[in-house]
Write a protein that holds these residues in place. Structure first.
Motif, PDB file in Angstrom:
ATOM      1  N   LYS A 358       0.844  -1.195   0.000  1.00  0.00           N
ATOM      2  CA  LYS A 358       0.000   0.000   0.000  1.00  0.00           C
ATOM      3  C   LYS A 358       0.883   1.250   0.000  1.00  0.00           C
ATOM      4  CE  LYS A 358      -3.703  -2.351   2.525  1.00  0.00           C
ATOM      5  NZ  LYS A 358      -4.528  -2.364   3.769  1.00  0.00           N
ATOM      6  N   ASP A 359       0.521   2.213  -0.824  1.00  0.00           N
ATOM      7  CA  ASP A 359       1.342   3.408  -0.989  1.00  0.00           C
ATOM      8  C   ASP A 359       0.820   4.555  -0.131  1.00  0.00           C
ATOM      9  OD1 ASP A 359       2.869   5.526  -1.788  1.00  0.00           O
ATOM     10  OD2 ASP A 359       2.722   5.109  -3.927  1.00  0.00           O
ATOM     11  N   PHE A 360       1.590   4.910   0.894  1.00  0.00           N
ATOM     12  CA  PHE A 360       1.235   6.030   1.772  1.00  0.00           C
ATOM     13  C   PHE A 360       2.241   7.169   1.635  1.00  0.00           C
ATOM     14  CE2 PHE A 360      -1.480   2.917   3.670  1.00  0.00           C
ATOM     15  CZ  PHE A 360      -2.500   3.633   4.302  1.00  0.00           C
ATOM     16  N   TYR A 361       3.040   7.142   0.556  1.00  0.00           N
ATOM     17  CA  TYR A 361       4.091   8.151   0.427  1.00  0.00           C
ATOM     18  C   TYR A 361       3.552   9.559   0.177  1.00  0.00           C
ATOM     19  CZ  TYR A 361       7.788   4.706   0.683  1.00  0.00           C
ATOM     20  OH  TYR A 361       8.642   3.738   1.133  1.00  0.00           O
ATOM     21  N   GLY A 362       2.293   9.668  -0.181  1.00  0.00           N
ATOM     22  CA  GLY A 362       1.706  10.986  -0.364  1.00  0.00           C
ATOM     23  C   GLY A 362       1.140  11.561   0.927  1.00  0.00           C
ATOM     24  N   ALA A 363       1.093  10.726   1.968  1.00  0.00           N
ATOM     25  CA  ALA A 363       0.510  11.158   3.252  1.00  0.00           C
ATOM     26  C   ALA A 363       1.569  11.784   4.153  1.00  0.00           C
ATOM     27  CB  ALA A 363      -0.128   9.959   3.949  1.00  0.00           C
ATOM     28  N   PHE A 364       1.097  12.519   5.154  1.00  0.00           N
ATOM     29  CA  PHE A 364       1.935  13.082   6.222  1.00  0.00           C
ATOM     30  C   PHE A 364       2.988  14.082   5.714  1.00  0.00           C
ATOM     31  CE2 PHE A 364       1.282   8.441   7.081  1.00  0.00           C
ATOM     32  CZ  PHE A 364       0.216   8.578   7.942  1.00  0.00           C
ATOM     33  N   ARG A 365       2.735  14.695   4.586  1.00  0.00           N
ATOM     34  CA  ARG A 365       3.753  15.592   4.002  1.00  0.00           C
ATOM     35  C   ARG A 365       4.144  16.729   4.936  1.00  0.00           C
ATOM     36  NH1 ARG A 365       1.751  16.154  -2.331  1.00  0.00           N
ATOM     37  NH2 ARG A 365       2.218  13.980  -2.931  1.00  0.00           N
ATOM     38  N   THR A 366       3.189  17.223   5.682  1.00  0.00           N
ATOM     39  CA  THR A 366       3.477  18.357   6.572  1.00  0.00           C
ATOM     40  C   THR A 366       4.353  17.947   7.757  1.00  0.00           C
ATOM     41  OG1 THR A 366       1.430  17.978   7.807  1.00  0.00           O
ATOM     42  CG2 THR A 366       1.335  19.526   5.950  1.00  0.00           C
ATOM     43  N   GLU A 367       4.513  16.655   7.960  1.00  0.00           N
ATOM     44  CA  GLU A 367       5.300  16.170   9.097  1.00  0.00           C
ATOM     45  C   GLU A 367       6.787  16.013   8.768  1.00  0.00           C
ATOM     46  OE1 GLU A 367       3.840  16.025  11.947  1.00  0.00           O
ATOM     47  OE2 GLU A 367       1.914  16.477  11.006  1.00  0.00           O
ATOM     48  N   PHE A 368       7.130  16.215   7.490  1.00  0.00           N
ATOM     49  CA  PHE A 368       8.524  16.059   7.080  1.00  0.00           C
ATOM     50  C   PHE A 368       9.178  17.429   6.952  1.00  0.00           C
ATOM     51  CE2 PHE A 368       6.714  12.050   6.054  1.00  0.00           C
ATOM     52  CZ  PHE A 368       7.748  11.119   6.093  1.00  0.00           C
ATOM     53  N   PRO A 369      10.213  17.708   7.735  1.00  0.00           N
ATOM     54  CA  PRO A 369      10.877  19.016   7.664  1.00  0.00           C
ATOM     55  C   PRO A 369      11.683  19.153   6.371  1.00  0.00           C
ATOM     56  CG  PRO A 369      12.087  17.561   9.122  1.00  0.00           C
ATOM     57  CD  PRO A 369      10.837  16.818   8.735  1.00  0.00           C
ATOM     58  N   ASP A 370      12.052  20.373   6.052  1.00  0.00           N
ATOM     59  CA  ASP A 370      12.858  20.649   4.866  1.00  0.00           C
ATOM     60  C   ASP A 370      14.272  20.123   5.106  1.00  0.00           C
ATOM     61  OD1 ASP A 370      14.210  21.619   2.696  1.00  0.00           O
ATOM     62  OD2 ASP A 370      13.691  23.721   3.013  1.00  0.00           O
ATOM     63  N   TYR A 371      14.672  19.136   4.337  1.00  0.00           N
ATOM     64  CA  TYR A 371      15.989  18.527   4.529  1.00  0.00           C
ATOM     65  C   TYR A 371      17.129  19.526   4.319  1.00  0.00           C
ATOM     66  CZ  TYR A 371      16.959  18.518  -0.475  1.00  0.00           C
ATOM     67  OH  TYR A 371      17.220  18.913  -1.759  1.00  0.00           O
ATOM     68  N   LYS A 372      16.872  20.581   3.539  1.00  0.00           N
ATOM     69  CA  LYS A 372      17.924  21.561   3.258  1.00  0.00           C
ATOM     70  C   LYS A 372      18.386  22.268   4.532  1.00  0.00           C
ATOM     71  CE  LYS A 372      16.532  22.437  -1.523  1.00  0.00           C
ATOM     72  NZ  LYS A 372      16.039  23.441  -2.492  1.00  0.00           N
ATOM     73  N   LYS A 373      17.475  22.412   5.494  1.00  0.00           N
ATOM     74  CA  LYS A 373      17.858  23.021   6.768  1.00  0.00           C
ATOM     75  C   LYS A 373      18.861  22.141   7.505  1.00  0.00           C
ATOM     76  CE  LYS A 373      13.448  25.432   7.504  1.00  0.00           C
ATOM     77  NZ  LYS A 373      12.267  25.557   8.389  1.00  0.00           N
ATOM     78  N   ALA A 374      18.719  20.825   7.325  1.00  0.00           N
ATOM     79  CA  ALA A 374      19.584  19.887   8.037  1.00  0.00           C
ATOM     80  C   ALA A 374      20.999  19.874   7.490  1.00  0.00           C
ATOM     81  CB  ALA A 374      18.989  18.482   7.962  1.00  0.00           C
ATOM     82  N   VAL A 375      21.148  20.116   6.187  1.00  0.00           N
ATOM     83  CA  VAL A 375      22.477  19.992   5.567  1.00  0.00           C
ATOM     84  C   VAL A 375      23.147  21.342   5.334  1.00  0.00           C
ATOM     85  CG1 VAL A 375      21.769  17.859   4.443  1.00  0.00           C
ATOM     86  CG2 VAL A 375      21.578  20.017   3.190  1.00  0.00           C
ATOM     87  N   ALA A 376      22.449  22.423   5.637  1.00  0.00           N
ATOM     88  CA  ALA A 376      22.972  23.762   5.325  1.00  0.00           C
ATOM     89  C   ALA A 376      24.345  24.012   5.942  1.00  0.00           C
ATOM     90  CB  ALA A 376      21.982  24.827   5.783  1.00  0.00           C
ATOM     91  N   ARG A 377      24.554  23.582   7.172  1.00  0.00           N
ATOM     92  CA  ARG A 377      25.819  23.852   7.864  1.00  0.00           C
ATOM     93  C   ARG A 377      26.957  22.948   7.380  1.00  0.00           C
ATOM     94  NH1 ARG A 377      25.316  24.576  14.213  1.00  0.00           N
ATOM     95  NH2 ARG A 377      27.379  25.483  13.819  1.00  0.00           N
TER      96      ARG A 377
END
Length: 410
Positions: A358-377
């Motif tokens: 079952k494909d749930f990859y379209g769900a919970f989008r608002t719960e995933f932070p912007d990865y760019k913030k994590a790698v910026a430093r």
């Protein structure tokens, strides 16, 4: 059989300190040793005087290959030495033609020009000189031979040595860039496997801190002799991560292949597993690539499972799965097991796809932070920027060597 390396041949021929073999003098010496006159030797070789003398004097514009081979064998000198001596005496016009030809060949063999242009790395697809200038500037090299020396230092075990597809060229370019950055950074800290094992349990809580957590962990790893860099994913390379051992120290590349915050952390733990448990195999191969469509003899199932279960294990997923749509409960549970909530949602999505189809990859989008913030430093390596690997490596080394104190993550 020794490979004919045109780039090194030309660089050798045109270097200021290179002294070409005096073929005419050597021919006369050899003939004397054999008890032949020059004319007798020429007749035995079956070469007319009008063809022989220009080759020996270095004035032949387009020497016959068969004649060159005959002469090299007669003189008992290596064919590459023979060629280097001939090239060194060529006219400026012929030298220019050879130089342009070897540049075009170098670009065609090593780079996917169309895709590098699409990435914004190149500004032209047709001007060979501009392409080479950009590549050499990016790597901080002076000559094509410098780049080919880098290729020699990077194991080609993962790639077919007889044929490279377009994907391989992009992947290989990404690998070469990473390897050269690791060489240039030259992590001064000692690496001890036992110390890394002690550090591993302390990593998990930092994934809760989106903006600083990954940087703090990578800095701690650097202090333990493990260098981690982040590359923006290079189109078609399909690299999620890679593990190297450079000067016997572990080096890890992370990319934004899937552009998801938990995946970058999973990739880090995946590669750390290879560092800890696959060191000998990685060293034999030169490096290990992880990602989509990678051909590898190193087991990927174990590190994948380790990385996934490290943050959210199967028992924890089974507990929260019936409550996955209750945001408040998920957040509280994430805090309890010391992970960012997105790791729980990502684990659920993967489980539902792999186990239940079952494909749930379209769900919970608002719960995933912007990865760019994590790698910026981590000063991400962008292919669009007009800067060089020496500059990138210098900046990363400054970042990692900077002494900062951080409170313990709870």
């Amino acid at each position: 059989m020794e490979k004919l390396d045109i780039t090194r041949l030309l660089d050798k021929s045109f270097s200021e300190d290179y002294e070409p073999v005096d073929l005419l003098k050597l021919f006369e010496k050899k003939s004397k040793e054999y008890g032949f006159s020059t004319t007798h030797a020429r007749e035995l070789l079956g070469i007319e005087r009008k063809s022989l003398m220009p080759i020996l004097e270095g004035t032949a514009k387009q020497p016959n290959l068969i004649n060159v081979l005959k002469i090299a064998d007669y003189l008992e000198i290596d064919f590459n030495v023979m060629l280097a001596s001939l090239v060194a005496k060529q006219s400026p016009e012929n030298v220019q033609k050879l130089t342009e030809a070897r540049k075009a060949s170098f670009v065609a063999k090593n780079f996917d020009v169309d895709r590098l242009y699409s990435e914004g790395f190149l500004t032209t697809k047709t001007d060979t000189n501009t392409i080479i200038d950009r590549i050499l500037t990016f790597f901080g090299f002076e000559t094509l031979a410098d780049y080919e020396n880098l290729i020699d230092r990077v194991s080609l075990a993962v790639f077919s040595k007889s044929k490279r597809s377009f994907v391989d060229k992009m992947r290989h370019f990404s690998v070469n860039a990473a390897f050269h950055i690791f060489e240039t950074i030259d992590n001064p800290n000692e690496y001890h496997r036992e110390a890394l094992l002690d550090l591993m349990p302390k990593i998990k809580p930092y994934c809760q801190d989106v903006e600083n957590g990954l940087f703090i962990v990578c800095k701690a790893l650097y202090n333990h002799g493990v260098t981690v860099i982040f590359q923006n994913h290079l189109t078609t390379s399909q690299l999620r991560g890679a593990t190297f051992f450079v000067k016997d120290k572990p080096c890890i590349v992370l990319t934004d292949l899937f552009k998801r915050y938990p995946t970058i952390w999973w990739a880090l733990l995946h590669e750390l597993y290879h560092v800890l448990f696959d060191e000998e195999d990685v060293k034999k191969s030169g490096y290990h690539l992880s990602g989509e469509d990678q051909i590898t003899l190193i087991d990927e199932e174990a590190p994948n499972e380790f990385a996934s279960d490290y943050f959210v294990d199967k028992a924890e997923l089974n507990f929260i799965r019936p409550r996955i749509f209750e945001e408040y409960l998920v957040r509280n549970f994430a805090k309890k097991i010391k992970v960012h909530p997105s790791f729980i949602y990502a684990k659920f999505q993967h489980h539902m796809k792999e186990v239940e189809g079952k494909d749930f990859y379209g769900a919970f989008r608002t719960e995933f932070p912007d990865y760019k913030k994590a790698v910026a430093r981590l000063n991400p390596i962008s292919w669009k920027e007009d800067y060089s690997i020496p500059a990138i490596a210098k900046r990363l080394k400054e970042i990692f060597d900077l002494k900062e104190e951080y409170g313990k993550k709870e």
